[in-house]
Design an enzyme around this catalytic site. Structure first.
Site, PDB file in Angstrom:
ATOM      1  CG  ASN A   1      -3.354  -1.410   2.878  1.00  0.00           C
ATOM      2  OD1 ASN A   1      -3.772  -1.081   1.784  1.00  0.00           O
ATOM      3  ND2 ASN A   1      -4.108  -1.985   3.796  1.00  0.00           N
TER       4      ASN A   1
ATOM      5  CD  GLU B   1      -6.063   2.004   0.384  1.00  0.00           C
ATOM      6  OE1 GLU B   1      -6.773   1.221   1.047  1.00  0.00           O
ATOM      7  OE2 GLU B   1      -6.487   3.047  -0.160  1.00  0.00           O
TER       8      GLU B   1
END
Length: 163
Positions: free
Chosen positions: A39, A88
């Site tokens: 992330n 992500e």
């Protein structure tokens, strides 16, 4: 607004979006679903550049490049429109700890828009298709053909033309 990259008919990508940033610990939902992600927080919380699911590449600090299926957005299945906007990156065929590492992510081909799914199971079906599509795209667009990422502030998505 999502930007769909255009090819020249040869399978090559005409342009990329590139973002660099430190991998942050998230809520571990990707790992729970069987798709761990790296992330990266985005500075642009307005969502004007590149939301959706992308095929791309990620480069680790040591220069290793790994094909990736990448989600850009707010994770609508779990957070609706209120989630924090982030990148992500699910690195294909990779296992390991990336927390704290700086990654550079190239978004090469827009696969689909962000979508809220009715269940985790429905999301998993979509993610499996995304990964298959990202794997196919990466095979047709090898990492050695990536344009230079250049320098930019962490979490800033930039458009980079293909060399």
């Amino acid at each position: 607004m999502a930007f769909v990259t255009a090819g020249d008919g040869s399978g090559m990508t005409a342009e990329y979006f590139v973002v660099r940033g430190q991998v942050e610990k998230g809520d571990q939902r990707g790992r729970e679903l069987g798709f761990p992600t790296a992330n990266i927080a985005l500075r642009d919380q307005d969502g004007q550049v590149g939301d959706g699911v992308w095929a791309g590449w990620a480069e680790r600090a040591d220069g290793t490049r790994i094909a990736a299926a990448v989600s850009v957005g707010r994770r609508p299945t779990y957070y609706g429109a209120d989630g924090y906007r982030l990148v992500e990156a699910h690195l294909l065929d990779f296992s390991g700890d990336l927390y704290g590492e700086v990654l550079t992510v190239w978004l090469g081909h827009h696969l689909r828009e962000q979508e809220a799914y009715p269940s985790s199971e429905a999301l998993i079906v979509a993610l499996n298709k995304d990964i298959a599509d990202a794997r196919k795209w990466a095979a047709e667009n090898p990492a050695d053909g990536l344009p230079e990422a250049g320098t930019a502030e962490a979490g800033v998505v930039r458009r980079v033309p293909h060399a």
